[in-house]
Structures are given as C-alpha cells and as structure tokens.
Design an enzyme around this catalytic site. Structure first.
Site, PDB file in Angstrom:
ATOM      1  N   TYR A  82       0.866  -1.185   0.000  1.00  0.00           N
ATOM      2  CA  TYR A  82       0.000   0.000   0.000  1.00  0.00           C
ATOM      3  C   TYR A  82       0.895   1.225   0.000  1.00  0.00           C
ATOM      4  O   TYR A  82       1.820   1.325   0.801  1.00  0.00           O
ATOM      5  CB  TYR A  82      -0.884  -0.027   1.253  1.00  0.00           C
ATOM      6  CG  TYR A  82      -1.788   1.171   1.413  1.00  0.00           C
ATOM      7  CD1 TYR A  82      -2.950   1.309   0.657  1.00  0.00           C
ATOM      8  CD2 TYR A  82      -1.495   2.165   2.348  1.00  0.00           C
ATOM      9  CE1 TYR A  82      -3.787   2.404   0.821  1.00  0.00           C
ATOM     10  CE2 TYR A  82      -2.329   3.261   2.521  1.00  0.00           C
ATOM     11  CZ  TYR A  82      -3.478   3.380   1.753  1.00  0.00           C
ATOM     12  OH  TYR A  82      -4.309   4.461   1.914  1.00  0.00           O
ATOM     13  N   LYS A  98       5.295   9.721   8.439  1.00  0.00           N
ATOM     14  CA  LYS A  98       5.105   9.238   9.812  1.00  0.00           C
ATOM     15  C   LYS A  98       6.135   9.790  10.801  1.00  0.00           C
ATOM     16  O   LYS A  98       5.968  10.879  11.326  1.00  0.00           O
ATOM     17  CB  LYS A  98       5.058   7.713   9.830  1.00  0.00           C
ATOM     18  CG  LYS A  98       3.909   7.164   8.939  1.00  0.00           C
ATOM     19  CD  LYS A  98       3.535   5.760   9.219  1.00  0.00           C
ATOM     20  CE  LYS A  98       2.573   5.167   8.225  1.00  0.00           C
ATOM     21  NZ  LYS A  98       1.173   5.237   8.546  1.00  0.00           N
ATOM     22  N   ASP A 152       9.271   2.731  -0.671  1.00  0.00           N
ATOM     23  CA  ASP A 152       8.297   3.423   0.167  1.00  0.00           C
ATOM     24  C   ASP A 152       8.668   3.123   1.617  1.00  0.00           C
ATOM     25  O   ASP A 152       8.345   2.060   2.153  1.00  0.00           O
ATOM     26  CB  ASP A 152       6.885   2.925  -0.162  1.00  0.00           C
ATOM     27  CG  ASP A 152       5.833   3.598   0.702  1.00  0.00           C
ATOM     28  OD1 ASP A 152       6.177   4.179   1.745  1.00  0.00           O
ATOM     29  OD2 ASP A 152       4.649   3.520   0.331  1.00  0.00           O
TER      30      ASP A 152
HETATM   31  N1  HOZ Z   1      -0.469   2.877   6.134  1.00  0.00           N
HETATM   32  C1  HOZ Z   1      -1.310   3.136   7.233  1.00  0.00           C
HETATM   33  C2  HOZ Z   1      -2.043   1.905   7.702  1.00  0.00           C
HETATM   34  N2  HOZ Z   1      -1.633   0.742   7.103  1.00  0.00           N
HETATM   35  C3  HOZ Z   1      -2.176   4.260   6.899  1.00  0.00           C
HETATM   36  C4  HOZ Z   1      -3.025   4.696   8.000  1.00  0.00           C
HETATM   37  C5  HOZ Z   1      -4.315   5.131   7.433  1.00  0.00           C
HETATM   38  O1  HOZ Z   1      -4.629   4.786   6.294  1.00  0.00           O
HETATM   39  O2  HOZ Z   1      -5.038   5.812   8.160  1.00  0.00           O
END
Ligand code: HOZ
Length: 440
Positions: free
Chosen positions: A157, A280, A252
């Site tokens: 993702y 983050k 990423d």
């Molecule tokens: N990558 C984060 C969770 N896997 C993102 C947090 C979100 O989407 O709020």
C-alpha cells in the site's frame, strides 16, 4: 500438543458507552464515522473506540478506559506518545504562528538531518502525507524516465492515489476493496502488479513491457499486509532489475524510515533505491511526508525543474519541529538496540503463547514492527497473507481490547511499539494475549 495451556479466564468488557455515542454522532457527518477506513471496526465488528489522550505506551478512550497502545498511530509514535521534549518544542514554535506560506530555516535543518541519515537521499522535498510522497515519487520517476508504467506488489500500500489502489493492502484489503471504485481503468492499467518476494515476477513484467516501466515501487519491509520481511537477496534483485531495465527503484519507507533502523530499511539491508518516500516518524505525529533522491533526480522537481508538485502546508514549522525533535531523540545511543531487544522479547512471548496453546500462528517482526498471523503458512506475500484465520483474529482483537491492549483492527496491519514499551509493558501484552487465546 499444548504443554501449559492457560486456563480460560473470562473477562468483562469495560463500559464504552461514550465511544458508542461518539460513533453514532460521527456516522451522521463522516462517511463510516471515521476519517480513515483503517480506524473503523468494520472487519472486527462493533464500534471503534474514540480516544481522548495518550501518553508514553498508553492511550485512554473517552470513557476513561486505559489501554497499552500497539497501534502507535500506525507508525509515527516511535518515542511513545506526547514525549515532553517534543511537546515543549511544538508549543514553542506554535507561539510564533502555525504556517507562513514562505520558507523557514527549520525546513533546511530537517532536510539536512534526513540527508545525513538516509543513504539514497541527497535532496528532499517535504510534503504533508505518505500518500503525497508516493504519488510525487511516481510522477518524478515518470518525468525522469519518460515512461508510463509502474510496477507495484500485490498487498503493498502506497497511500490512496489512483495509481496505487490496485491490489492494495492495508484498509483496502481489510475491507475487501483492493481495487477501488473511482479509479479510471486507463490509470489502473498503467499499474502492473508483481508478487512480493518473487523477483521473477518482476523480471517477467519488465520483459513484457520493455523500456516502458518508469518505476518499481516497494515497501522494503511490508507493513500494509501485516509485517512481511523481504527474503534474502530480494531487494538486491529489485535493484539489479531496475538498473538493467532503466526503471527507477522506489522504496516506500513511510513506515520503515527511522523505524527499522535510523537510516531505514535501505540501511538495514544495504540496498540503495533511486527514490525514497518518507512520512510518519519524520513528522513526530504531525502531518508530514517527504520524497528524496540524488540531486540529479531531484533537480527535475519544480521550481528547479519541469515536474510540478506543491503544497500550502508543506514544511510547516510545527510538523517540522516535531519531526526534528523526534529525530534528535532517536539519535541517542542504544535507541535501536532497545527497540530491537524489546520487539524480539514481545515476538518470542507471543509465539510461545500460540505454540503452547497449539494454535497455528506466525509472529513476524522487523525491529518494532510486528504482526501475529494466525496461519500455518509463513507469510511471504499477499497470497499467503490471505490465508489468515480472520475469525481467530477477531476473537484475539476483542480479547486483547477487553484486557486493556489495543492493536490495529485488522489482521493485515503491523503493530507498532515504541521506546516507551518497556519489558514490563511487553509482559503485560503477552499476559493479555495468552489469556485472550483461551477466548472463543
Ligand atoms: N499505512 C497506514 C495503515 N496501514 C495508513 C493509515 C491510514 O490509512 O489511516
């Protein structure tokens, strides 16, 4: 067979009336009652907890219930919540105004810190989220190579830009929507998907689309289908394939940057990508993202070059200060040794509890990122991640929550622990987990 299976100890859930009321009110005005789908409890059932405050390794809901927090805001909270030094620094800059629409010296200082830490970065652009970082990195790769296709891995993702909502992990998989509606087919068709930990799948796509792939994007340690380690040699293979094909390798590191090592996964595994995405931790809990690369590559970004990308709040003093202060604290000796030792202690304890209860589970961890996959199969890619026992996960989720431990409400997310998660805190998590294994 179990050797010392714990006896079942039923637990009475604490009162969560106010959270339930807050969710009711939120649903009337926010889609699904939340501002990010990963916060919803749709896959585990029930209403999400609404939180009131957090300090160190703990978080309190609006009903006053206290939990050990293993979400860590999905990554930023590596120091634990509300570290006094970070709070003080942010308070101080806030008194001088929140943002200016003009450059500040603080931004250069954060850029210098990032460049000193991350091997692939000589120049960096600050943005406001990991999503922005990833979509900008893809645009940059396309701008530099003049090519259109992207390769990503099923289950990874990279935020919610159109190009990445193709076989996407995280909330997209949790909700059973790995390919989102609203993404034009013509855009989705430019994103090719490979299999994580299988460099042959990448080689096959590169030969199917010769001289057409702009970038291979990867989470070097996956956090968004749960924690999945790269097999030995996999990242190096990607580096070699990218170099040979003229594609750019994009790491990423929004989750892994300053998390699995100060210099990120690229320093841990000694593989240097062309472009790196961050987020983050570098915002210390305030909204931030960044993408960086060599000077030659970054000179393509406006106003130095022709690739346009911009942002009103980019590099705002509060987020930059929180990030800077966080990085300074992370530079203290012993930080990553402590995260590693305590992470290992937790992972061992959780695996032992499953083994003793004769429950098939893979506790997968890199540093302070961890996932308990309830499956007999080691999870190496998206297909193996999807073998998890979701019912068992849901029982565990509620068992932990009712015993005062908060984990992400999905089997496809990483748990994040922090410097405030001491061995005593880890013992409390393991004890709650061991008891929760007896729930049905
Ligand atoms: N990558 C984060 C969770 N896997 C993102 C947090 C979100 O989407 O709020």
């Amino acid at each position: 067979m179990p050797t010392s299976a714990p006896t079942a100890t039923p637990v009475t859930p604490p009162t969560r009336t106010r959270s339930a009321q807050a969710f009711e009110a939120a649903q009337a005005v926010l889609p699904g009652g939340v501002n990010s789908p990963v916060r919803a409890f749709k896959s585990v059932g029930g209403s999400p907890l609404f939180m009131a405050k957090a300090q160190g390794a703990h978080i309190w809901d609006v009903d006053g219930n206290k939990y050990i927090d293993c979400i860590g805001s999905f990554g930023p909270a590596i120091l634990g919540h509300a570290h006094p030094q970070v709070v003080k620094a942010v308070q101080h800059v806030a008194e001088n105004g929140f943002c200016y629409g003009a450059p500040t010296e603080l931004e250069t200082t954060l850029a210098q810190e990032i460049i000193a830490a991350v091997p692939s970065i000589e120049m960096v652009r600050l943005v406001n989220s990991g999503t922005e970082a990833a979509l900008s990195a893809a645009r940059l790769a396309r701008a530099v190579t003049g090519r259109q296709y992207l390769i990503k891995f099923a289950g990874c993702y990279h935020g919610h830009a159109d190009a990445f909502l193709v076989k996407a992990g995280s909330g997209a998989t949790t909700l059973g929507q790995p390919d989102s509606s609203g993404v034009p087919v013509s855009v989705a068709n430019l994103t090719l998907t490979a299999t994580f930990n299988d460099s042959n799948s990448v080689a096959a796509l590169l030969s199917q689309y010769p001289d057409q792939v702009a970038a291979i994007l990867v989470e070097p340690v996956v956090g968004n289908m749960g924690c999945v380690r790269p097999k030995d040699g996999f990242l190096k293979d990607l580096r070699d394939l990218a170099t040979a094909s003229g594609a750019m390798l994009v790491f990423d590191e929004v989750m892994t940057g300053f998390r699995v090592a100060y210099g990120g996964a690229q320093s841990l595994y000694s593989v240097t990508p062309d472009v790196t995405c961050l987020g983050k931790i570098i915002g210390g809990g305030l909204p931030v993202g960044a993408y960086g690369a060599s000077k030659a590559i970054m000179q393509h970004v406006a106003p130095a070059g022709p690739m346009y990308q911009a942002g009103t709040l980019s590099g705002n003093p509060m987020a930059v200060t929180a990030g800077l202060e966080t990085l300074r604290l992370l530079q203290q000796p012993g930080t990553y040794e402590s995260l590693e030792a305590n992470g290992e202690y937790l992972a061992r304890g959780l695996q032992k509890a499953c083994d003793e209860a004769n429950i098939p589970a893979q506790v997968q961890r890199v540093g302070s990122m961890l996932t308990v996959f309830f499956t007999e199969t080691p999870v190496v890619d998206y297909e193996s991640a999807l073998t998890v026992d979701r019912d068992r996960f849901n029982t565990m989720f509620w068992g932990l929550l009712n015993r005062g431990v908060s984990i992400p409400p999905s089997p496809f997310e990483a748990w994040f622990t922090s410097l405030a998660h001491t061995p005593e805190v880890m013992d409390a998590i393991i004890a709650a987990f061991t008891q929760a294994l007896t729930d049905s």
